[in-house]
Design an enzyme around this catalytic site. Structure first.
Site, PDB file in Angstrom:
ATOM      1  N   ASP A 184       0.862  -1.187   0.000  1.00  0.00           N
ATOM      2  CA  ASP A 184       0.000   0.000   0.000  1.00  0.00           C
ATOM      3  C   ASP A 184       0.889   1.225   0.000  1.00  0.00           C
ATOM      4  O   ASP A 184       2.063   1.143   0.376  1.00  0.00           O
ATOM      5  CB  ASP A 184      -0.927   0.011   1.225  1.00  0.00           C
ATOM      6  CG  ASP A 184      -2.238   0.762   0.970  1.00  0.00           C
ATOM      7  OD1 ASP A 184      -2.159   1.916   0.510  1.00  0.00           O
ATOM      8  OD2 ASP A 184      -3.315   0.205   1.229  1.00  0.00           O
ATOM      9  N   SER A 214     -12.571   9.371   5.697  1.00  0.00           N
ATOM     10  CA  SER A 214     -13.562   8.636   4.924  1.00  0.00           C
ATOM     11  C   SER A 214     -13.289   7.138   4.899  1.00  0.00           C
ATOM     12  O   SER A 214     -14.152   6.350   4.506  1.00  0.00           O
ATOM     13  CB  SER A 214     -13.617   9.176   3.488  1.00  0.00           C
ATOM     14  OG  SER A 214     -12.403   8.935   2.811  1.00  0.00           O
ATOM     15  N   GLN A 244     -15.130   4.267   8.038  1.00  0.00           N
ATOM     16  CA  GLN A 244     -16.448   3.631   8.014  1.00  0.00           C
ATOM     17  C   GLN A 244     -16.356   2.146   7.665  1.00  0.00           C
ATOM     18  O   GLN A 244     -17.249   1.375   7.971  1.00  0.00           O
ATOM     19  CB  GLN A 244     -17.332   4.401   7.018  1.00  0.00           C
ATOM     20  CG  GLN A 244     -18.555   3.704   6.500  1.00  0.00           C
ATOM     21  CD  GLN A 244     -18.391   3.267   5.055  1.00  0.00           C
ATOM     22  OE1 GLN A 244     -17.274   3.210   4.543  1.00  0.00           O
ATOM     23  NE2 GLN A 244     -19.491   2.967   4.410  1.00  0.00           N
ATOM     24  N   ASP A 264      -8.897  -1.918  -5.768  1.00  0.00           N
ATOM     25  CA  ASP A 264     -10.135  -1.173  -6.008  1.00  0.00           C
ATOM     26  C   ASP A 264     -10.162  -0.539  -7.394  1.00  0.00           C
ATOM     27  O   ASP A 264     -10.908   0.401  -7.638  1.00  0.00           O
ATOM     28  CB  ASP A 264     -10.326  -0.088  -4.942  1.00  0.00           C
ATOM     29  CG  ASP A 264      -9.201   0.931  -4.929  1.00  0.00           C
ATOM     30  OD1 ASP A 264      -8.241   0.782  -5.721  1.00  0.00           O
ATOM     31  OD2 ASP A 264      -9.271   1.889  -4.134  1.00  0.00           O
ATOM     32  N   ASN A 265      -9.331  -1.064  -8.310  1.00  0.00           N
ATOM     33  CA  ASN A 265      -9.333  -0.507  -9.666  1.00  0.00           C
ATOM     34  C   ASN A 265      -8.965  -1.607 -10.650  1.00  0.00           C
ATOM     35  O   ASN A 265      -8.309  -2.592 -10.298  1.00  0.00           O
ATOM     36  CB  ASN A 265      -8.371   0.687  -9.776  1.00  0.00           C
ATOM     37  CG  ASN A 265      -6.932   0.276  -9.524  1.00  0.00           C
ATOM     38  OD1 ASN A 265      -6.240  -0.184 -10.430  1.00  0.00           O
ATOM     39  ND2 ASN A 265      -6.468   0.433  -8.284  1.00  0.00           N
ATOM     40  N   CYS A 275     -16.143   2.497  -5.807  1.00  0.00           N
ATOM     41  CA  CYS A 275     -16.792   2.686  -4.505  1.00  0.00           C
ATOM     42  C   CYS A 275     -16.779   4.156  -4.097  1.00  0.00           C
ATOM     43  O   CYS A 275     -17.703   4.625  -3.436  1.00  0.00           O
ATOM     44  CB  CYS A 275     -16.097   1.834  -3.443  1.00  0.00           C
ATOM     45  SG  CYS A 275     -16.379   0.062  -3.637  1.00  0.00           S
ATOM     46  N   CYS A 320     -19.950  15.862 -11.252  1.00  0.00           N
ATOM     47  CA  CYS A 320     -20.311  14.808 -10.295  1.00  0.00           C
ATOM     48  C   CYS A 320     -19.368  14.909  -9.104  1.00  0.00           C
ATOM     49  O   CYS A 320     -18.874  15.999  -8.799  1.00  0.00           O
ATOM     50  CB  CYS A 320     -20.268  13.421 -10.954  1.00  0.00           C
ATOM     51  SG  CYS A 320     -18.618  12.879 -11.436  1.00  0.00           S
TER      52      CYS A 320
END
Length: 499
Positions: free
Chosen positions: A172, A179, A182, A240-241, A298, A457
């Protein structure tokens, strides 16, 4: 009449319906009826040539029909058709040949003994005949690499640590943000601003000081994947991609490393085990990625906080089973979880003999440029005879700072916010008009083609899709707001909350 199950990413285009009844005697006729009723789905299901997209799989009554004449497959009244889109890997022996009862740890690696303290710690494992002393020693000898310390990597790594996996590696390069809290439970509020690797290492050692944690502060790439993967027995994919997901898959196949796969979106999760010798890989399921922006991340679409916990624990469970060689791994099985309905579905997944990576005649024999493969990095544009780039004729984006200058100047602009109503309530650009992305195909007639439109957006991905659609139906003066409202808050209006 047959029932078509609509996955979460496509429900904005079916008026949020999760099931649609359609008429037709074949899959092709059903999908044609579906797209007539809900025209916004067409771009997601079909390419420009009118062919079903390769990253959209269709199942009839949970049977994989990809190797049949897909659109000619007959359907009967009462049948259920599932649309399964992708959601956010050498030697000649291309895997470990995993079957039930086959462990994956390096046979040449010594299996360590358990200390008295470890016997106490793992006592609930040791009294299970399927695990016992030998199984726990295999866990202690094993090495697992987690790609990411985020939503999936958090629960997976914590349970692997608690289970006694001897070496856990984590790749990582991010820092902990509010954020994240959660769902990324390996981190806590005091960790905000810290390196995710440092935070995760401290937490995992607090759970189990007996294990070894190796951290790699780097972005996974084609240049470092083999070196990072080589020492490990199993790779746990918490990406996540799409570029990184295809990279993980291809590297796993080429190195013969099992890939404990998971993905999440909103209320739905997916899990499987890829890249074993006789089982399929991720490319068998999705040979090609969706175009950039077609499938929201996400960050764009949101995710229920507990969902990655469930999918991450499934990934950890499959990893532990593979290490000990017990049970039936999710090889050739694709697990889909719906948190809202608390339902699991299992779809059969076959190994594709024509797969470019794990097939009988592979064409991908080394790692490639995955950003370019997924369309993230554009191919080189036109160049002049002297080699200098030819500028594009028309701008397609506007920055938030430029937008603010033009608004202050009084330019006649219409800002169209394509987020969902609940997002619009959190923060908004003053004067913007809300038309959710899924409504654009049926509401674009409300817009004047002569107006200069700014599509906006959260971060710019969904609005880029909306801008492309409007251009395709004849709108000439359409710009996408680069960075979306998050960039607007950072550079123009920091008084508003970010999400």
């Amino acid at each position: 009449m047959a029932k078509i199950l609509i996955p979460t990413p496509l429900r904005p285009y079916t008026d949020k319906q999760d099931t649609v009844d359609a008429l037709g005697a074949t899959v092709g006729e059903l999908l044609a009826d579906l797209t007539r009723k809900h025209s916004g789905l067409k771009a997601h299901l079909y390419n420009e040539q009118g062919k079903l997209r390769s990253f959209v799989n269709v199942y009839v009554n949970d049977e994989d029909i990809r190797y049949l004449q897909k659109e000619q497959t007959p359907v009967n009244a009462g049948d259920t058709v599932s649309i399964i889109p992708s959601v956010a890997g050498g030697s000649d022996d291309r895997g470990t040949g995993l079957a039930a009862g086959t462990a994956v740890a390096d046979a040449a690696r010594p299996v360590p003994q358990l200390s008295n303290d470890e016997v106490k710690r793992y006592s609930r494992h040791l009294i299970m005949p399927e695990v016992g002393i030998e199984g726990q020693r295999k866990l202690k000898a094993a090495k697992v690499l987690c790609i990411g310390a985020g939503g999936l990597g958090s629960p997976a790594s914590m349970y692997l640590a608690a289970a006694g996996v001897g070496t856990i590696g984590i790749v990582d390069f991010d820092v902990v943000d509010f954020s994240n809290l959660q769902r990324q439970i390996v981190h806590g509020t005091p960790d905000v601003g810290r390196s995710k690797l440092a935070s995760a290492k401290d937490r995992l050692h607090a759970i189990n000081p007996e294990i070894r944690i190796e951290t790699y502060e780097a972005a996974l790439s084609s240049q470092n994947a083999f070196k990072l993967f080589e020492p490990y027995d199993i790779i746990l994919d918490g990406t996540d991609n799409f570029p990184t997901r295809y990279l993980v898959n291809d590297a796993c196949v080429l190195l013969g490393k099992p890939n404990a796969y998971g993905s999440i979106f909103r209320f739905e999760g997916q899990a499987s085990v890829f890249a074993t010798k006789d089982g399929p890989c991720y490319r068998c399921l999705y040979p090609e990625p969706p175009p950039p922006g077609l499938v929201p991340s996400c960050a764009e679409g949101g995710v229920l906080g507990v969902l990655p916990g469930i999918i991450g624990v499934i990934q950890a469970t499959e990893t532990v089973k593979l290490i000990m060689g017990i049970g039936e791994p999710l090889i050739g099985r694709f697990l889909i979880y719906d948190a809202l309905r608390m339902k699991f579905r299992e779809l059969k997944l076959r190994k594709d003999p024509d797969c470019p990576v794990c097939g009988t005649h592979p064409t991908v024999t080394q790692l490639i440029d995955y950003e370019q493969f997924c369309g993230v990095k554009p191919l080189q544009g036109p160049v002049a005879q002297d080699g200098t780039p030819v500028p594009l004729n028309n701008a397609t984006e506007i920055t938030t700072v430029d937008l603010k200058h033009r608004l202050d100047r009084g330019d006649a602009l219409r800002i169209i916010d394509v987020r969902e109503p609940h997002e619009y309530q959190i923060c908004r650009i003053p004067g913007s008009i809300l038309i959710p992305l899924g409504d654009i195909p049926k509401r674009y007639n409300e817009l004047n083609p002569d107006d200069e439109l700014i599509m906006q957006c959260r971060s710019g991905a969904r609005s880029a899709k909306a801008a492309d659609f409007l251009r395709s139906v004849g709108f000439k003066r359409v710009l996408n707001l680069k960075g979306g409202i998050l960039d607007w808050i950072d550079k123009v209006d920091p008084s508003q909350p970010k999400y």
